[in-house]
Structures are given as C-alpha cells and as structure tokens.
Design a protein around this motif. Structure first.
Motif, PDB file in Angstrom:
ATOM      1  N   ALA A  50       6.786   6.574   2.124  1.00 53.15           N
ATOM      2  CA  ALA A  50       6.429   7.499   3.267  1.00 53.15           C
ATOM      3  C   ALA A  50       6.590   8.886   2.700  1.00 53.15           C
ATOM      4  N   THR A  51       5.937   9.220   1.527  1.00 49.27           N
ATOM      5  CA  THR A  51       5.868  10.708   1.349  1.00 49.27           C
ATOM      6  C   THR A  51       4.495  10.587   0.566  1.00 49.27           C
ATOM      7  N   ALA A  52       3.652  11.595   0.966  1.00 47.58           N
ATOM      8  CA  ALA A  52       2.401  11.751   0.411  1.00 47.58           C
ATOM      9  C   ALA A  52       1.935  13.259   0.487  1.00 47.58           C
ATOM     10  N   GLY A  53       1.608  13.612  -0.716  1.00 44.78           N
ATOM     11  CA  GLY A  53       1.290  15.197  -0.971  1.00 44.78           C
ATOM     12  C   GLY A  53       0.147  15.803  -0.140  1.00 44.78           C
ATOM     13  N   LEU A  58       0.840  -1.338  -0.032  1.00 38.68           N
ATOM     14  CA  LEU A  58       0.019  -0.229   0.271  1.00 38.68           C
ATOM     15  C   LEU A  58       0.794   1.110   0.126  1.00 38.68           C
ATOM     16  N   ARG A  59       0.583   2.048  -1.036  1.00 34.90           N
ATOM     17  CA  ARG A  59       1.619   3.328  -1.187  1.00 34.90           C
ATOM     18  C   ARG A  59       0.987   4.318  -1.017  1.00 34.90           C
ATOM     19  N   PRO A  60       1.168   5.455  -0.258  1.00 32.05           N
ATOM     20  CA  PRO A  60       0.392   6.852  -0.072  1.00 32.05           C
ATOM     21  C   PRO A  60       0.399   7.501  -1.451  1.00 32.05           C
ATOM     22  N   ILE A  61      -0.869   8.004  -1.947  1.00 27.29           N
ATOM     23  CA  ILE A  61      -0.887   8.669  -3.050  1.00 27.29           C
ATOM     24  C   ILE A  61      -1.363  10.319  -2.878  1.00 27.29           C
ATOM     25  N   THR A  93       3.157   1.949   9.322  1.00 25.16           N
ATOM     26  CA  THR A  93       3.651   2.228  10.803  1.00 25.16           C
ATOM     27  C   THR A  93       4.803   2.952  10.516  1.00 25.16           C
ATOM     28  N   GLY A  94       4.863   3.894  11.465  1.00 26.85           N
ATOM     29  CA  GLY A  94       6.141   4.649  11.335  1.00 26.85           C
ATOM     30  C   GLY A  94       6.392   5.879  10.318  1.00 26.85           C
ATOM     31  N   ALA A  95       5.337   5.640   9.480  1.00 21.61           N
ATOM     32  CA  ALA A  95       5.541   6.671   8.295  1.00 21.61           C
ATOM     33  C   ALA A  95       5.274   8.159   8.696  1.00 21.61           C
ATOM     34  N   ARG A  96       5.679   8.905   8.113  1.00 24.42           N
ATOM     35  CA  ARG A  96       5.226  10.609   8.258  1.00 24.42           C
ATOM     36  C   ARG A  96       4.849  11.202   6.936  1.00 24.42           C
ATOM     37  N   PHE A  97       3.694  11.865   7.159  1.00 19.88           N
ATOM     38  CA  PHE A  97       3.137  12.581   5.801  1.00 19.88           C
ATOM     39  C   PHE A  97       3.019  14.009   5.792  1.00 19.88           C
ATOM     40  N   THR A  98       3.542  14.520   4.694  1.00 22.30           N
ATOM     41  CA  THR A  98       3.643  15.837   4.668  1.00 22.30           C
ATOM     42  C   THR A  98       2.504  16.757   4.399  1.00 22.30           C
ATOM     43  N   THR A 130      -1.053  12.515  12.304  1.00 19.07           N
ATOM     44  CA  THR A 130      -2.074  11.577  11.484  1.00 19.07           C
ATOM     45  C   THR A 130      -2.522  10.434  12.516  1.00 19.07           C
ATOM     46  N   ILE A 131      -3.751   9.796  12.242  1.00 20.46           N
ATOM     47  CA  ILE A 131      -3.844   8.426  12.941  1.00 20.46           C
ATOM     48  C   ILE A 131      -4.222   7.403  11.903  1.00 20.46           C
ATOM     49  N   LEU A 132      -3.416   6.044  12.192  1.00 20.58           N
ATOM     50  CA  LEU A 132      -3.636   5.302  11.095  1.00 20.58           C
ATOM     51  C   LEU A 132      -5.032   4.622  11.307  1.00 20.58           C
ATOM     52  N   VAL A 133      -5.590   4.248  10.198  1.00 22.27           N
ATOM     53  CA  VAL A 133      -6.789   3.379  10.316  1.00 22.27           C
ATOM     54  C   VAL A 133      -6.726   2.175   9.261  1.00 22.27           C
ATOM     55  N   GLU A 134      -7.550   1.203   9.910  1.00 21.81           N
ATOM     56  CA  GLU A 134      -7.567   0.045   8.856  1.00 21.81           C
ATOM     57  C   GLU A 134      -7.996   0.416   7.353  1.00 21.81           C
TER      58      GLU A 134
END
Length: 323
Positions: free
Chosen positions: A320-323, A223-226, A254-259, A270-274
């Motif tokens: 771990a990069t999402a715009g 699963l990749r952030p888009i 888990t452990g990723a940071r989002f800009t 952020t809060i991770l969800v299923e």
C-alpha cells in the motif's frame, strides 16, 4: 564474454506488434496472422495477404509486425496502432500510405514439419535457408542476428538511435520453442530506460485521467504498486480513457492508500481500475528494495499488444505504498 558468445545469439528488437504467421490453402485464405492475445488480424493487413504468394504452404513463423510511415520516412508505432484497428476500405487505404512488414525471427514449422523441439540454432538455420531458397523480399524480412558481442554492442549503440529499433533480444541457442510461455531464455536489452507496468488506479476521472498508479506482480502473483506517473498529456489521457474499466469487486488494491510522492504522507484521491492494461513507461534508476520508483514516472504509451503476464515482476515490498 567468450562463453556468452558461444551460448547465445543477439537480434535487434523492433518496436512493433508480436505476431505468428501461418500459411494454408484452407477456406480462410493462404495467410493468417495471429496477435499475441490470440485474435486473427490478417484482415487489418491486406498488403501482407496480397504478398503471401511469395510464401510456401505449411509455414509458421514467429515475428514482429511493423509499419513504415511514408510521410515521415521511418517506422511508426502510432501508424501500426491505427492499422491494427482498421478494417475494410480503411485498412486498404492505410496500407497504401503506411505499408506493413513482417520481420521473422523464428521458424516454428516449414513445409508442414514442426520445428518446436529443435534448438534455436537449428530453427534459425532453417529460417535463413527459407529466405535464401525462396528469395523472399519485402514485406517479408529476416531479423538480423549475430553471435559476435562486438557487433551486438555496435547495434545497441548505433541502431537504437533509429526510430523503431528499441534494443536487442538475447536468445539461448540450445533452447526449444515453448508456445504460450514467456521464454525466460530470451532477454530484452534496451538502450533507453523504458519498461512496462500495469495500470491499477488513476486520479481524476475515468473520462479524464490525470495520473496513473502503476504496479507489477511479485513472485507470488500479488500486484504491488511501484509508482505514479507525472500528469498525463491531453492526448495520452484521451487514449487511456477509451480503454479504462472501473475495478470489479476484489481488486488487489481495495482499501489501499497512495501517497503523492515517495517518502511523504500526502494521500492521493484515486479510482481503482481493472488491472488489465499495460503501459510503457520511462523512469530513472532510483528504485527502492521493493521495486518502488522514488520519482514520478513518465508515461510513454499504452501497449495494447502486450498482456499483463508480459510485464516484468517486481521484487516485492509493501502493498500500500507507492511513490
């Protein structure tokens, strides 16, 4: 264009819920409706059950459930969502106000004879014969089809202005039906710029989400952030809050940071969800090589009828990069 015309057929794509229809004389009644995720939902559509006397036994059809809102005089996805959640007296009352229709686009069995191995062109021919021979009328509807590119272009340009018609589906004429598989021989063409993505994280709280962090699986299944959405409207936030689930151990982010924006270093809280909810989104065409949207995405609605496997895959990119 000539080879495309010979090899494929185009149909209109309606904004509804995919469903499989069965007719039987068994103890469950003459009509069964199975949702995309496998649950039986005919009790939510008593008007369709009542109209099943038009249909022969031993029938299995693939199609789309849509609902006509008599108050607005148009197809309504919101009314369909309400009907899909209602039962008993509520389902009966909603059926009177917002009648349902089943738009058939494929025949899997007719007169008890399985058709899965036949090419789509022959399944379609038999579906058309069924509608003609039985003189089927509403709520049973045959999805329009064409092999004429000019007609398909006309539909895409004109009919997508009609509420409830999203675009076209292009299908290969020589392909058999593959149950349980996302048929890559079927191509969806939307006039607008809407798409689907998976909800993997939020800002705000589980009861009052503010933004969504969205993703798609790459070719390896990761699963990749888009991208992220613009701030949610209150009604959308309330709808999502009813379905969000806190992430379990082992969430892929888990452990990723989002800009907070593409190309910046400002980090979102952020809060991770299923990652089991599919969101329909609207976005522009500014996308980098990894499939990440450079600009915030517009949240359109939740697609409870869709599974995460139905979401198009992305082309990869940093995890771990999402715009």
């Amino acid at each position: 264009m000539a080879s495309w015309r010979a090899a494929s057929r185009q149909s209109r794509k309606f904004d509804g819920h995919r469903a499989i229809l069965f007719t039987s004389a068994g103890p469950e009644g003459r009509l069964l409706l199975q949702a995309r995720r496998g649950s039986l939902i005919q009790d939510r559509f008593p008007d369709l059950v009542a109209a099943a006397e038009q249909l022969p036994q031993g029938l299995v059809l693939d199609g789309e459930l849509v609902v006509w809102d008599t108050a607005t005089g148009r197809l309504s996805f919101e009314a369909l969502q309400r009907r899909a959640a209602a039962r008993g007296c509520t389902a009966t009352a909603l059926a009177a106000k917002s009648p349902a229709f089943f738009i058939a686009f494929d025949a899997l069995q007719i007169d008890g004879i399985e058709l899965l191995a036949l090419p789509y062109a022959e399944r379609r021919r038999r579906l058309e014969v069924l509608f003609t021979a039985r003189t089927l009328t509403a709520p049973w509807t045959l999805c329009p089809m064409t092999t004429d590119p000019a007609k398909a272009r006309e539909w895409l340009e004109d009919w997508t202005d009609v509420t409830g018609v999203e675009g076209l589906v292009v299908k290969a004429l020589n392909h058999r039906y593959r149950p349980g598989a996302r048929d890559r021989a079927w191509t969806k063409i939307r006039r607008g710029s809407t798409a689907e993505a998976i909800t993997g994280a939020i800002t705000g709280t589980l009861t009052r989400p503010q933004l969504l962090i969205l993703g798609r699986h790459d070719r390896t299944g990761r699963l990749r952030p888009i991208g992220r959405t613009v701030p949610l409207r209150p009604a959308a936030a309330r709808e999502l809050a009813e379905h969000l689930t806190p992430a379990a151990v082992g969430h892929p982010w888990t452990g990723a940071r989002f800009t907070s924006a593409w190309g910046t270093r400002d980090v979102l809280d952020t809060i991770l969800v299923e990652p089991d909810l599919v969101a329909e989104i609207g976005a522009d065409t500014s996308v980098d090589r990894g499939g990440v949207y450079r600009h915030p995405i517009r949240y359109v609605r939740l697609r409870l009828d869709a599974a995460v496997d139905d979401v198009p895959r992305c082309g990869g990119g940093p995890a771990a990069t999402a715009g």
